[in-house]
Design an enzyme around this catalytic site. Structure first.
Site, PDB file in Angstrom:
ATOM      1  N   HIS A   1     -30.100  28.131   6.687  1.00  0.00           N
ATOM      2  CA  HIS A   1     -30.454  27.831   8.085  1.00  0.00           C
ATOM      3  C   HIS A   1     -29.187  27.684   8.922  1.00  0.00           C
ATOM      4  O   HIS A   1     -28.175  27.150   8.444  1.00  0.00           O
ATOM      5  CB  HIS A   1     -31.288  26.544   8.153  1.00  0.00           C
TER       6      HIS A   1
ATOM      7  N   SER B   1     -37.717  28.801  19.123  1.00  0.00           N
ATOM      8  CA  SER B   1     -38.586  28.483  20.258  1.00  0.00           C
ATOM      9  C   SER B   1     -39.936  29.187  20.212  1.00  0.00           C
ATOM     10  O   SER B   1     -40.447  29.637  21.242  1.00  0.00           O
ATOM     11  CB  SER B   1     -37.859  28.761  21.579  1.00  0.00           C
TER      12      SER B   1
ATOM     13  N   GLU C   1     -33.493  34.092  12.863  1.00  0.00           N
ATOM     14  CA  GLU C   1     -33.494  33.037  13.876  1.00  0.00           C
ATOM     15  C   GLU C   1     -32.210  33.112  14.694  1.00  0.00           C
ATOM     16  O   GLU C   1     -31.164  32.596  14.252  1.00  0.00           O
ATOM     17  CB  GLU C   1     -33.567  31.657  13.199  1.00  0.00           C
TER      18      GLU C   1
ATOM     19  N   ASN D   1     -40.657  23.988   9.929  1.00  0.00           N
ATOM     20  CA  ASN D   1     -39.412  23.328   9.514  1.00  0.00           C
ATOM     21  C   ASN D   1     -39.293  22.032  10.309  1.00  0.00           C
ATOM     22  O   ASN D   1     -39.031  22.052  11.502  1.00  0.00           O
ATOM     23  CB  ASN D   1     -38.225  24.267   9.792  1.00  0.00           C
ATOM     24  N   PHE D   2     -39.491  20.906   9.620  1.00  0.00           N
ATOM     25  CA  PHE D   2     -39.441  19.604  10.310  1.00  0.00           C
ATOM     26  C   PHE D   2     -38.010  19.187  10.647  1.00  0.00           C
ATOM     27  O   PHE D   2     -37.812  18.250  11.405  1.00  0.00           O
ATOM     28  CB  PHE D   2     -40.053  18.507   9.432  1.00  0.00           C
ATOM     29  N   LYS D   3     -37.024  19.823  10.016  1.00  0.00           N
ATOM     30  CA  LYS D   3     -35.625  19.399  10.167  1.00  0.00           C
ATOM     31  C   LYS D   3     -35.533  17.897   9.832  1.00  0.00           C
ATOM     32  O   LYS D   3     -36.171  17.463   8.883  1.00  0.00           O
ATOM     33  CB  LYS D   3     -35.111  19.745  11.561  1.00  0.00           C
TER      34      LYS D   3
ATOM     35  N   GLY E   1     -34.323  25.752  19.411  1.00  0.00           N
ATOM     36  CA  GLY E   1     -34.357  24.469  20.105  1.00  0.00           C
ATOM     37  C   GLY E   1     -34.008  24.533  21.575  1.00  0.00           C
ATOM     38  O   GLY E   1     -33.775  23.512  22.216  1.00  0.00           O
TER      39      GLY E   1
HETATM   40  P1  13P Z   1     -37.315  25.579  17.222  1.00  0.00           P
HETATM   41  O1  13P Z   1     -38.710  26.145  16.965  1.00  0.00           O
HETATM   42  O2  13P Z   1     -37.331  24.128  17.523  1.00  0.00           O
HETATM   43  O3  13P Z   1     -36.571  26.420  18.200  1.00  0.00           O
HETATM   44  O4  13P Z   1     -36.536  25.707  15.814  1.00  0.00           O
HETATM   45  C1  13P Z   1     -36.549  26.900  15.139  1.00  0.00           C
HETATM   46  C2  13P Z   1     -35.963  26.708  13.787  1.00  0.00           C
HETATM   47  O5  13P Z   1     -34.759  26.482  13.649  1.00  0.00           O
HETATM   48  C3  13P Z   1     -36.856  26.777  12.621  1.00  0.00           C
HETATM   49  O6  13P Z   1     -36.146  26.797  11.425  1.00  0.00           O
END
Ligand code: 13P
Length: 228
Positions: A83, A188, A152, A7-9, A158
């Site tokens: 999400h 993470s 999640e 997930n690149f966000k 994050g």
């Molecule tokens: P991180 O891997 O940066 O913690 O993010 C997880 C996430 O939200 C994936 O959708």
């Protein structure tokens, strides 16, 4: 089958994503299902690509959104829904999330559906967590054949601190009671913990945020999943 998803966000441009996908294709996936969710401006007709979000309509007066028509142009059949960043930062309600789910289910999309509790709920213990997660599945067909659940925990996203093996095992065991569909862990996930996480019972794969942004790291993650 293991599922490894990126997930690149709100990271990467269209040209960066193009390079990333080219680099990614240099390895064989050997039965690992790989999914990449770039921002809406970086969608490509590519079987690994999915959308991070989409509005539940073909098209229409929904400023700032993209819908089925825009996804169809790229032959995209995969979408991420629910999400925590959309639930908490963009205030999406469960009702709206369920509407998206049902619209894209009708279109036979593969849906990566995210659930996860905030820290104050986790602090109350597993029972409270399960109640919270159950509410996030309201209005969702939990046995939809193209559903992939991503657990999640919000406090692990994050932060660099993933949930512990015990927390993941116990929570996934509870989620398994709701569905037979694959369950991913996210929060993470890094190169140094992915193998341990993939080996936990009822963990069918991972949804990776920041660590997936480096294609070399993401490729290594796929290689690890291939070995398991
Ligand atoms: P991180 O891997 O940066 O913690 O993010 C997880 C996430 O939200 C994936 O959708």
């Amino acid at each position: 089958m293991r599922i490894i998803a990126a997930n690149f966000k709100m990271h990467k441009t269209r040209s960066e994503t193009k390079k990333y996908l080219e680099e990614l294709k240099k390895i064989k996936f050997n039965g690992v299902k790989v999914a990449v969710f770039p921002p809406a401006t970086a969608l490509f007709e590519d079987k690994v690509v999915g959308a991070q979000n989409a509005y539940p309509a073909i098209n229409g007066a929904y400023t700032g959104e993209i819908g089925l028509e825009q996804l169809n142009e790229f032959n995209i059949k995969r979408v991420l829904i629910g999400h925590s960043e959309r639930r908490h930062i963009l205030n999406e309600s469960q009702e709206f999330i369920a509407k998206k789910f049902n619209f894209y289910k009708e279109q036979n999309f593969e849906i990566f559906y995210c659930i996860g509790e905030p820290l104050e709920i986790r602090k109350k213990g597993l029972e409270s967590v399960v109640e919270y997660l159950k509410a996030q599945l309201e209005g969702i067909d939990r046995e939809y054949e193209n559903l992939i659940i991503a657990y999640e925990p919000v406090w692990a996203i994050g932060t660099g601190v993933s949930a512990s093996v015990e927390e993941i095992r116990d929570t996934h065991r509870e989620i398994r009671k709701f569905t037979k569909r694959p369950i991913l862990y996210g929060g993470s996930v890094k190169l140094n913990n992915i193998e341990e996480i993939l080996n936990i019972e009822n963990v069918d794969g991972v949804l990776v945020g920041s660590a997936s942004l480096d294609v070399e790291v993401f490729k290594k993650m796929i290689e690890i999943a291939k070995e398991i």
